[in-house]
Design a protein around this motif. Structure first.
Motif, PDB file in Angstrom:
ATOM      1  N   ALA A 131      45.625  49.582  25.311  1.00  0.00           N
ATOM      2  CA  ALA A 131      45.640  49.264  26.744  1.00  0.00           C
ATOM      3  C   ALA A 131      45.609  47.759  26.908  1.00  0.00           C
ATOM      4  N   ASP A 132      45.840  47.313  28.135  1.00  0.00           N
ATOM      5  CA  ASP A 132      45.736  45.885  28.405  1.00  0.00           C
ATOM      6  C   ASP A 132      44.322  45.394  28.051  1.00  0.00           C
ATOM      7  N   GLY A 133      44.263  44.371  27.203  1.00  0.00           N
ATOM      8  CA  GLY A 133      42.978  43.943  26.673  1.00  0.00           C
ATOM      9  C   GLY A 133      42.087  43.263  27.687  1.00  0.00           C
ATOM     10  N   MET A 134      42.666  42.538  28.605  1.00  0.00           N
ATOM     11  CA  MET A 134      41.803  41.767  29.504  1.00  0.00           C
ATOM     12  C   MET A 134      41.118  42.682  30.515  1.00  0.00           C
ATOM     13  N   MET A 135      41.897  43.606  31.113  1.00  0.00           N
ATOM     14  CA  MET A 135      41.293  44.550  32.062  1.00  0.00           C
ATOM     15  C   MET A 135      40.251  45.419  31.346  1.00  0.00           C
ATOM     16  N   THR A 136      40.599  45.856  30.138  1.00  0.00           N
ATOM     17  CA  THR A 136      39.713  46.785  29.417  1.00  0.00           C
ATOM     18  C   THR A 136      38.412  46.090  29.028  1.00  0.00           C
ATOM     19  N   PRO A 162      49.138  33.038  28.049  1.00  0.00           N
ATOM     20  CA  PRO A 162      47.896  32.656  28.743  1.00  0.00           C
ATOM     21  C   PRO A 162      48.030  32.623  30.256  1.00  0.00           C
ATOM     22  N   HIS A 163      49.277  32.598  30.746  1.00  0.00           N
ATOM     23  CA  HIS A 163      49.463  32.406  32.191  1.00  0.00           C
ATOM     24  C   HIS A 163      49.831  33.679  32.939  1.00  0.00           C
ATOM     25  N   ASP A 168      45.089  42.467  39.030  1.00  0.00           N
ATOM     26  CA  ASP A 168      44.130  41.879  39.969  1.00  0.00           C
ATOM     27  C   ASP A 168      44.292  40.365  40.089  1.00  0.00           C
ATOM     28  N   GLY A 169      45.363  39.833  39.526  1.00  0.00           N
ATOM     29  CA  GLY A 169      45.674  38.423  39.706  1.00  0.00           C
ATOM     30  C   GLY A 169      45.046  37.473  38.709  1.00  0.00           C
ATOM     31  N   LEU A 170      44.333  38.017  37.705  1.00  0.00           N
ATOM     32  CA  LEU A 170      43.674  37.144  36.736  1.00  0.00           C
ATOM     33  C   LEU A 170      44.584  36.871  35.545  1.00  0.00           C
ATOM     34  N   SER A 171      44.649  35.619  35.124  1.00  0.00           N
ATOM     35  CA  SER A 171      45.347  35.282  33.875  1.00  0.00           C
ATOM     36  C   SER A 171      44.320  35.310  32.743  1.00  0.00           C
ATOM     37  N   ALA A 172      44.800  35.179  31.505  1.00  0.00           N
ATOM     38  CA  ALA A 172      43.874  35.128  30.357  1.00  0.00           C
ATOM     39  C   ALA A 172      42.915  33.946  30.508  1.00  0.00           C
TER      40      ALA A 172
END
Ligand SMILES: C[S@@+](CC[C@H](N)C(=O)[O-])C[C@H]1O[C@@H](n2cnc3c(N)ncnc32)[C@H](O)[C@@H]1O
Length: 288
Positions: A131-136, A162-163, A168-172
């Motif tokens: 799954a998407d790592g940042m959301m998870t 990174p961009h 939800d609009g968040l970048s890395a």
């Protein structure tokens, strides 16, 4: 295999620093946003001969590199000439069952390999998310019991882009800044292909967060110290660079990573770069 860059010089610096951070910080929870495979079959090409294969050749001549945890783990996996361990496997090997893990990758082959390695190492608490790592990772941290600020967590953010922004609009970079401000231990990797971009992510994160940060940047230069446009992701040429940013780690960890970066630059002095010319590594540190 979704990671075509394993074992290159950028991995050497990232993994050298990461494993030392884990050894010193001893987190009880470890998460990766972009884990890659557990391991990749080794390639013998100019990039790896400048990357991990050169590291293995030169490490033992320098006390701090020869005694580094990264060197020890490459030894532990036996024949680093046949496969290269990725960041998640290095983390599991370093921390063992003393930590619980969340390892994320969108690629099904990478996720399957991570599951196989965690089972092989007997890791009891390891969740692999395809799954998407940042959301998870953000929801894993939000769902966790305990204080919002948890110095026992280390999150490794190793973004593909990174961009690019999440739903939800968040970048890395936004995710990294949020983690740093919430007090979580952070290891953030960035790369670049132009000398004027050296340490760029440190400057960006410094504007987004209030907390203390440490950045160790390594850039390839030619033997005169000059660098033109680099070639990140294609070749390790002068002007190509990368770095590690740490947040919420102790002073000893920063000092140890600084000593390792300096030793790495010394060990790579007078190298033959992958494309055949002579060059060296310029190491610089920023902190606040
Ligand atoms: C450079 S590799 C990871 C390297 C690994 N962290 C290491 O140091 O050994 C990047 C990985 O990110 C994965 N990836 C790309 N976008 C992702 C996302 N949004 N969430 C999770 N994984 C992603 C790719 O499939 C690839 O395996």
């Amino acid at each position: 295999m979704a990671n075509h860059h394993f074992g290159k010089f950028a991995d050497v610096w990232k993994h050298l620093a990461l494993v030392e951070v884990l050894a010193l910080e001893r987190p009880s929870r470890y998460a990766e946003t972009h884990s890659g495979s557990g391991a990749n079959a080794m390639l013998d090409d100019p990039e790896r001969r400048f990357g991990v294969l050169r590291f293995l050749d030169v490490a033992d001549a320098t006390a701090s590199l020869g005694q580094s945890r990264y060197r020890a783990l490459l030894n532990q996996f036996g024949d680093a000439h046949s496969f290269y361990p990725g960041s998640a496997l290095l983390a599991m090997a370093q921390l063992g069952c003393s930590a619980s893990y969340l390892l994320c990758d969108l690629d099904p082959v990478s996720a399957g390999d991570l599951r196989a390695w965690s089972a092989r190492l007997g890791i009891t608490r390891c969740e692999v998310a395809q799954a998407d790592g940042m959301m998870t990772v953000l929801s894993w941290l939000d769902d966790s019991t305990g204080p919002a600020t948890d110095s026992q967590v280390i999150v490794h953010v190793d973004p593909f882009d990174p961009h690019s922004r999440l739903a939800d609009g968040l970048s890395a970079l936004d995710v990294a800044a949020r983690l740093a401000d919430q007090g979580y231990g952070l290891v953030y990797w960035y790369g670049y292909d132009s000398p004027d971009e050296a340490s760029w992510a440190y400057h960006t994160l410094s504007e987004k967060t209030q907390g203390s940060l440490w950045c160790g940047d390594v850039m390839l230069v030619d033997e005169t110290g000059a660098a033109g446009p680099g070639d990140l992701g294609r070749a390790t040429t002068p002007g190509t660079g990368c770095g590690i940013i740490l947040a919420n780690v102790c002073e000893d960890t920063r000092a140890t990573c600084q000593a390792l970066g300096e030793a790495l630059a010394t060990a790579y002095a007078g190298s033959t770069l992958p494309h055949g010319t002579r060059g060296r590594v310029r190491f610089s540190v920023h902190e606040r």
